[in-house]
Scaffold this active site. Sequence first.
Site, PDB file in Angstrom:
ATOM      1  CB  CYS A 162      -0.789   0.073   1.589  1.00 27.22           C
ATOM      2  SG  CYS A 162       0.138  -0.433   2.891  1.00 27.22           S
ATOM      3  CG  HIS A 186      15.804   1.397  -2.626  1.00 31.56           C
ATOM      4  ND1 HIS A 186      15.441   2.929  -1.937  1.00 31.56           N
ATOM      5  CD2 HIS A 186      14.589   1.274  -2.894  1.00 31.56           C
ATOM      6  CE1 HIS A 186      13.625   2.767  -1.904  1.00 31.56           C
ATOM      7  NE2 HIS A 186      13.469   2.330  -2.532  1.00 31.56           N
TER       8      HIS A 186
END
Lengths: 348, 262
Positions: free
Chosen positions: A49, A95
Amino acid sequence: MLLCLGLSYAHTPVEVRERVALPAKDLPTALHALLELPDVDEAVIVSTCNRMEIYAASPSPAAATAQIDAWLRLRFSLSPDIAFFHHHREEAARHLFSVASGLDSMVLGETEIFGQIKDAYATAHAAATTSRHLNKLFQESFRIGKAVRNNTQIQRGSTSVGSVAVELAEKIFGDLRDSHVMLLGAGDMSRRCAQSLQSRGAKGIIVSNRSHQRALELAQEMNGRAISFEDWPAHTAHVDVIISSTAAPHTVIHPEQVLPSLRRRRGRPLFIIDIAVPRDVDPRVHDIEGVYLYDIDALEALASETRQRRQDEIIRCLAIIDDHLKASPLFRPHPFHHPTRPHLPDPI
Amino acid sequence: MPLSREFLVLLGAALCYLGGFGYAVHSLRQGTYRPGRWMLLLLGGGGLLQTLFLRWRGQAIGGCPMTTPFELLTFISWSIVALYFIIGPAYRLSLLGVFTAPLALLFQASALLRPEALAPPLPKITHSFWGELHAALALVSYGAFALACAAGIMFLLQDRQLKQHRISPGLRQLPPIHYLTRAIRGLLITGTSLLTVAILSAYRMEKQPPTDKLTIVWFVWALYASLLLYESRRGMSARRAAAAAAFGFLIPIISLWFIGRH
């Protein structure tokens, strides 16, 4: 060479994120579509989400990045003003390691993302869209995610009022399966707080409200029982947690109502959560031995303290990630091996 | 003078407890403490070394090795560790190890500093069953009171923080206060029951211990028995029970010093 491209809550509003979110059932098709791109050899899609990120291995990352960017815009009909972030080589790995460690999450240090990355990798692995580079990268990210969590305080403590209340209840009672909860007032916040306790095993919910009808409705919703508002003091001897959130303009719980029950509690503590404003509980109640009263400010202060502590831990977490990156075999100089399709998955 | 093998194994035990204590303090300060194999290994290793000593010494003197203050203190240290392994899991108090290690170290180090630690064991004497039962049970009961003291300190530390609306990262990992309350009660009942049997055993001995020694043991018994009686009859807040267990342990300590002198 590794690359990642995507968007996350940090720079992209939910209206865009919900458009690019990929349901789990669509992931294998999307992964295979990515491998159809001329310069993409391996791919993993992390779709939650809060983020949609594509990790890929390619002999020419700049070309692959452009191809994936174009594919995303076409697939989700995105306008040119929506920008994706992208990283190559070590920065792509850094990352992913940060994301797996919860450093890039909305709630810093949260652990759910770790499971979501594992699921994303498992899906890609099952779809045979990973090979040597991404297998190594993701295995490394799991190792680093665990190392960061085990060696720092990035995931310790609770960061929201509800979770602080649950943590305190567990600090006082341990296993909440033996705990009984009483709600004074049938507000939404007390309901959510009680549901959090219920989710950790608390049982025997008692609801008391000035409007008995509302108490009955909430008790039914929570599989508890309703009592009349006048009767609640008689039940303090039998409950462990009281959550109070009435709309009364004055205090409703006083030491005189709590003290008589103490002897019958036989040393069992009483945890009172006062989330009403103005407060429902006379602060003198906190002075009673064995009674722990937390109002909304006390709970928020603890949550805020944890959030600050997690912020302070970021430097230690990044240092762990850097150490792993330096030692990682992923970035030791080696000739790039162009894998031969179809990709055969490495054993996990 | 070369150190005896008995002294060396006890030194090893003391080092194990020191290591356990250091490990726990360091990791609690870091907020990363996880009661696990290291603490178990260090406490278990120390306990095994002490068991080895007690076996050697028992064989040498032909009975329970409780003939000198050095042996008494070692036996108490061993009892604390043994009770930790018995009581800890029962009350889900794995973190009791944090406090068990320094307690065991305190008693073991005190024993090693005694002058008779370097002396050979006393010659074999005739031991009485009731005498040995009395001494052994009394010392194990003191071990239970020591652990109740540790649990009491853990309770008081947390109670103070909860009352101040603070949870420090180190204390966040201590056992829930309700478990500690139950453990304190259980340990006090265990200790008092063992001490009761120990005192009754003394009256079955052919040659009874000196009256002043028995009086002080009765005093310790009365302290804990009255605490339990008051708690069951009148009810007592968990905080007061914890404070009584923590500070009340000073009395057994003083009594040990007194008994040691005689």
